[in-house]
Design a protein around this motif. Structure first.
Motif, PDB file in Angstrom:
ATOM      1  N   ILE A 185     -10.463  -9.338   5.244  1.00 30.67           N
ATOM      2  CA  ILE A 185      -9.851  -9.291   3.912  1.00 30.67           C
ATOM      3  C   ILE A 185      -8.705 -10.284   3.817  1.00 30.67           C
ATOM      4  N   VAL A 186      -7.857 -10.319   4.843  1.00 32.59           N
ATOM      5  CA  VAL A 186      -6.749 -11.283   4.843  1.00 32.59           C
ATOM      6  C   VAL A 186      -7.284 -12.704   4.748  1.00 32.59           C
ATOM      7  N   ALA A 187      -8.357 -12.987   5.469  1.00 34.20           N
ATOM      8  CA  ALA A 187      -8.946 -14.335   5.435  1.00 34.20           C
ATOM      9  C   ALA A 187      -9.449 -14.688   4.040  1.00 34.20           C
ATOM     10  N   SER A 188     -10.149 -13.758   3.404  1.00 32.69           N
ATOM     11  CA  SER A 188     -10.728 -14.069   2.095  1.00 32.69           C
ATOM     12  C   SER A 188      -9.652 -14.231   1.029  1.00 32.69           C
ATOM     13  N   LEU A 189      -8.607 -13.421   1.086  1.00 31.45           N
ATOM     14  CA  LEU A 189      -7.537 -13.524   0.095  1.00 31.45           C
ATOM     15  C   LEU A 189      -6.671 -14.759   0.356  1.00 31.45           C
TER      16      LEU A 189
END
Length: 368
Positions: A185-189
């Motif tokens: 999630i951190v990567a995608s955001l």
């Protein structure tokens, strides 16, 4: 911020801002050919200053072509009109210099609690991660951040934070500076924020590599030595995962943390470690952009000598930009003098020094 120490290394006989003899010629093509040693060293230094008005000493250094840029803090900003006037003044000084690329004019505009400028992004990273459509919210924040900076004449945002927090309320989560505890999630955001912001013409900075997500509430590298002892598998599989994604989409800068990661290098903070910078970030992750230190005056660097000694250690490790953020122009001057001495004395590799300056110049040439 801790007050910087004065470099104990002997200063070169030539004073800053007076343009000594040019550096011996280097193989073309290079943006750094023809620069003096002071100018070449200055291409690695980000300055800061106290109060609302840039001092004459900083303007002189910029006009001499001996600064890469300036970082701004809350104490430098009274209103958008005032800071717009300041950035215009700094740009005019740069236009008079022999270095024909824009200054890097930067700020921490992460969103939420960490904003130096009024305006977007309003949401913290944590609130973005908790929103109904996090990717859209992250992209909107990136666009908003870029427009906010561009409107006042700035071109580099020291954001987004890509640290994956491990425990609720810990160092990175307590100020809502992490998108979440899931690396995917951190990567995608992070990708959404970076892509949207860089489309506005403002460079993004992924920080704090390889990650501060395991730091406890009181483990603040600004004030103390911090050691994060997660395994290599966790470090690479969780903490570094969002940075790998940011590198893959072309993030312009990566800030390296001052924490110590024994799984990679048990002896040195990440930003002073060739293992972390050259092998892990550049080698394993393939980052070819500009590296930038965290604050050179940080308490985590107390065991590592003077301002000048820290600057040389960071450059030796492979850091491109040295962030002199103590709101004291003499800090940047001491760092510059130490880099000049180290290069003149052969302590810093000449080809590597020029390559770093060229990476910075390439970034500056793409910005406004």
């Amino acid at each position: 911020m801790a007050s910087p120490s004065t470099s104990t290394a002997p200063l070169p006989t030539q004073a800053p801002g007076t343009s000594p003899a040019p550096v011996p010629s280097v193989p073309a093509p290079t943006r750094s050919a023809g620069l003096t040693r002071w100018q070449l060293a200055g291409q690695r230094i980000i300055y800061s200053y106290p109060g609302l008005t840039p001092p004459a000493s900083l303007l002189r250094i910029i006009r001499a072509g001996e600064a890469a840029g300036v970082i701004f803090f809350g104490e430098n900003i009274a209103s958008t009109a005032q800071i717009s006037s300041v950035t215009a003044q700094l740009r005019r000084a740069q236009a008079q210099s022999p270095v024909h690329v824009p200054l890097l004019l930067m700020v921490d505009q992460e969103g939420g609690l960490v904003r130096r400028l009024p305006g977007a992004p309003a949401l913290s990273e944590k609130r973005i991660g908790q929103s109904a459509d996090p990717v859209a919210a992250a992209a909107a924040s990136g666009t908003g951040a870029g427009r906010t900076l561009a409107a006042v004449g700035m071109n580099v945002n020291l954001a987004p934070v890509l640290d994956v927090y491990s425990t609720a309320g810990n160092f990175i989560d307590q100020y809502q500076r992490s998108y979440g505890a899931n690396p995917g999630i951190v990567a995608s955001l992070g990708r959404a924020f970076i892509t949207a912001q860089q489309r506005t013409g403002v460079a993004a900075t992924a920080k704090h590599f390889p990650g501060l997500g395991w730091a406890a509430t009181a483990q603040n590298t600004d004030t103390r030595t911090v050691t994060l002892s997660q395994s290599l598998a966790t470090l690479r599989g969780t903490d570094e995962f969002p940075y790998s994604a940011a590198v893959a989409i072309g993030v312009d800068l990566v800030m390296v943390s001052w924490a110590i990661y024994p799984a990679l290098d048990p002896n040195r903070p990440a930003g002073l470690s060739p293992t972390v910078v050259r092998q892990e970030l550049r080698g394993r992750l393939g980052f070819t952009g500009v590296t930038v230190t965290d604050a050179l005056e940080a308490g985590a660097l107390a065991p590592y000598g003077s301002t000048g000694q820290r600057a040389v250690a960071a450059a030796t490790a492979g850091m491109d930009l040295i962030l002199c953020s103590a709101r004291d122009v003499s800090q940047g001057e001491a760092a510059t003098a130490a880099l000049v001495n180290a290069q003149t004395g052969g302590q810093l590799d000449a080809a590597g020094f020029i390559a770093a300056a060229d990476r910075i110049a390439d970034l500056r040439a793409r910005l406004h």
